[in-house]
Design an enzyme around this catalytic site. Structure first.
Site, short mmCIF file in Angstrom:
data_model
loop_
_atom_site.label_atom_id
_atom_site.label_comp_id
_atom_site.label_asym_id
_atom_site.label_seq_id
_atom_site.Cartn_x
_atom_site.Cartn_y
_atom_site.Cartn_z
CB THR A 61 1.47 -38.84 -20.53
OG1 THR A 61 1.02 -38.75 -19.19
CG2 THR A 61 0.31 -38.57 -21.48
CE LYS A 65 5.31 -41.06 -18.20
NZ LYS A 65 5.84 -40.38 -17.03
CG ASN A 86 9.83 -39.42 -20.30
OD1 ASN A 86 10.89 -39.81 -20.82
ND2 ASN A 86 9.77 -38.28 -19.64
CG ASP A 101 9.30 -38.81 -16.05
OD1 ASP A 101 9.11 -37.68 -16.55
OD2 ASP A 101 8.51 -39.75 -16.20
N GLY A 125 4.86 -42.86 -1.68
CA GLY A 125 4.26 -43.32 -2.93
C GLY A 125 5.18 -44.29 -3.65
N GLY A 128 4.38 -44.96 -10.77
CA GLY A 128 5.33 -44.76 -11.87
C GLY A 128 6.32 -43.63 -11.60
CB THR A 151 -0.51 -50.97 -1.90
OG1 THR A 151 -1.74 -50.25 -2.05
CG2 THR A 151 -0.72 -52.43 -2.15
N GLY A 243 6.45 -29.52 -8.11
CA GLY A 243 6.92 -30.31 -9.24
C GLY A 243 7.03 -29.58 -10.57
P1 NAP Z 1 0.45 -43.53 -9.90
O1 NAP Z 1 1.35 -44.45 -10.64
O2 NAP Z 1 -1.02 -43.64 -10.07
O3 NAP Z 1 0.80 -43.69 -8.31
C1 NAP Z 1 0.01 -43.04 -7.35
C2 NAP Z 1 0.61 -43.25 -5.95
O4 NAP Z 1 -0.19 -42.53 -5.01
C3 NAP Z 1 0.63 -44.70 -5.49
O5 NAP Z 1 1.78 -44.92 -4.70
C4 NAP Z 1 -0.65 -44.79 -4.65
O6 NAP Z 1 -0.58 -45.80 -3.64
C5 NAP Z 1 -0.65 -43.44 -4.00
N1 NAP Z 1 -2.01 -43.05 -3.57
C6 NAP Z 1 -3.06 -42.76 -4.36
N2 NAP Z 1 -4.14 -42.46 -3.60
C7 NAP Z 1 -3.74 -42.60 -2.30
C8 NAP Z 1 -4.41 -42.45 -1.04
N3 NAP Z 1 -5.70 -42.07 -0.98
N4 NAP Z 1 -3.69 -42.64 0.09
C9 NAP Z 1 -2.38 -43.00 0.03
N5 NAP Z 1 -1.70 -43.18 -1.13
C10 NAP Z 1 -2.39 -42.97 -2.28
O7 NAP Z 1 0.78 -42.01 -10.22
P2 NAP Z 1 2.19 -41.40 -10.71
O8 NAP Z 1 2.23 -41.37 -12.17
O9 NAP Z 1 3.28 -42.07 -9.96
O10 NAP Z 1 2.02 -39.86 -10.23
C11 NAP Z 1 2.02 -39.54 -8.85
C12 NAP Z 1 1.95 -38.02 -8.70
O11 NAP Z 1 3.12 -37.42 -9.23
C13 NAP Z 1 0.77 -37.37 -9.43
O12 NAP Z 1 0.23 -36.35 -8.62
C14 NAP Z 1 1.39 -36.79 -10.68
O13 NAP Z 1 0.71 -35.65 -11.15
C15 NAP Z 1 2.77 -36.39 -10.15
N6 NAP Z 1 3.79 -36.35 -11.22
C16 NAP Z 1 4.45 -35.19 -11.44
C17 NAP Z 1 5.44 -35.13 -12.42
C18 NAP Z 1 6.17 -33.85 -12.66
O14 NAP Z 1 6.81 -33.71 -13.72
N7 NAP Z 1 6.15 -32.92 -11.73
C19 NAP Z 1 5.75 -36.28 -13.17
C20 NAP Z 1 5.05 -37.46 -12.92
C21 NAP Z 1 4.06 -37.49 -11.93
P3 NAP Z 1 -1.04 -47.33 -3.92
O15 NAP Z 1 0.16 -48.03 -4.52
O16 NAP Z 1 -1.37 -47.84 -2.58
O17 NAP Z 1 -2.21 -47.28 -4.86
#
Ligand code: NAP
Length: 280
Positions: A61, A65, A86, A101, A125, A128, A151, A243
């Site tokens: 995690t 990754k 992963n 994933d 979004g 990752g 962004t 999720g």
């Molecule tokens: P990450 O790489 O940190 O990406 C976060 C995303 O959210 C980016 O696109 C970011 O935009 C956006 N964001 C953050 N704050 C924001 C705000 N205030 N306004 C608008 N956009 C915002 O995280 P990730 O690993 O992709 O995970 C994303 C979500 O998916 C998390 O909640 C995680 O728990 C969930 N997830 C679930 C699973 C599952 O198995 N169900 C697996 C993986 C992840 P910017 O590019 O502009 O920063």
């Protein structure tokens, strides 16, 4: 006994030990699974240690990754396209990198009755998780995937790095979300907005009103079980899913890779779900 674990920083919050231990027990496998705290910059050192000490594999995690892509000896096509690993299997001193994933997401999506085939999908979004999601959607026949992100350049990079036609990037303004929601049959939230432990919420959810009535809304977040986004979508009568199943199914596929055989997937997913009851 095969030794397995999840590595990360932080890693205490990871549900992988609970899920994997329940499934290992149910499948009667001779394996153990725990969590190992490995900080950024130590991915290579960990991999060398794991090989030397005879670990059979591990899940990764944050923040490992992406780093693992360059460190493993062989990379699956999925992991290579997504640009993230992963799941690592270690056999005869060689490390094989996978990404489950995307497959986990797809299984969960279909279980929720949201087949992406020939659909236009709006993905919110571009982090990752979004990369695995967009890849899975395009591989499973989505007609078009629109990646909306705060962004915009992150969304643009995601689309070009995947190297598969069908994805396009846009911004996160209300007008942009209105425009694409109206043309989408599925919306997937891959931002962290609304997740337990973050202060950030969607400021405006009115873009959901623009989705067609038959649209599905899938939120990758599983804690809380129902985000404000899902609540609003439910009120509108849209099909919704969180999720949790994605989390479980990426774990089922990882365990099959560790075991190097097909297992009773449905029974294992049910065991994992039972083990997580009351924990989220
Ligand atoms: P990450 O790489 O940190 O990406 C976060 C995303 O959210 C980016 O696109 C970011 O935009 C956006 N964001 C953050 N704050 C924001 C705000 N205030 N306004 C608008 N956009 C915002 O995280 P990730 O690993 O992709 O995970 C994303 C979500 O998916 C998390 O909640 C995680 O728990 C969930 N997830 C679930 C699973 C599952 O198995 N169900 C697996 C993986 C992840 P910017 O590019 O502009 O920063």
């Amino acid at each position: 006994m095969k030794r397995l674990c999840v590595i990360g920083d932080p890693v205490e919050h990871s549900k992988s030990p609970v899920i994997q231990t329940a499934m290992i027990r149910a499948a009667g496998l001779d394996m153990s699974y725990d969590a190992q705290w490995v900080t950024a910059g130590y991915t290579k050192a960990w991999l060398e240690y794991a090989k030397r000490e005879g670990w059979a594999g591990f899940n990764a995690t944050m923040p490992h990754k992406q780093a693992l892509v360059k460190l493993v000896d062989e990379l699956s096509d999925d992991a290579s396209r997504i640009g993230a690993v992963n799941t690592v299997c270690i056999r005869d001193g060689k490390a094989y990198g996978h990404n489950t994933d995307g497959a986990g997401f797809l299984r969960a999506l279909r279980l929720a009755g949201m087949d992406p085939q020939d659909r236009c999908v709006l993905v919110l979004g571009a982090g990752g998780a979004a990369k695995a999601v967009v890849y899975a959607l395009l591989r499973s026949g989505a007609r078009k995937v629109v990646v909306a992100n705060r962004t915009v350049k992150h969304a643009g990079a995601l689309c070009s790095q995947l190297g598969i036609p069908g994805a396009m990037a846009c911004g996160f303004s209300r007008e942009t979300l209105y425009r694409w929601a109206a043309q989408s049959q599925l919306l997937v939230n891959c931002t962290s907005l609304g997740m337990t432990g973050t202060d950030s919420q969607f400021e405006d959810l009115s873009f959901l009103d623009r989705l067609p009535r038959e649209a599905g809304v899938f939120d990758l977040i599983y804690s809380p079980a129902r985000t404000a986004l899902l609540e609003r979508a439910e009120q509108l009568g849209l099909n919704t899913a969180n999720g949790l199943d994605m989390l479980i199914w990426q774990g089922v596929y990882a365990l099959e890779l560790f075991a190097d055989k097909r297992l009773d997937e449905t029974a294992l997913a049910a065991e994992a779900c039972k083990a997580l009851e009351g924990m989220l």
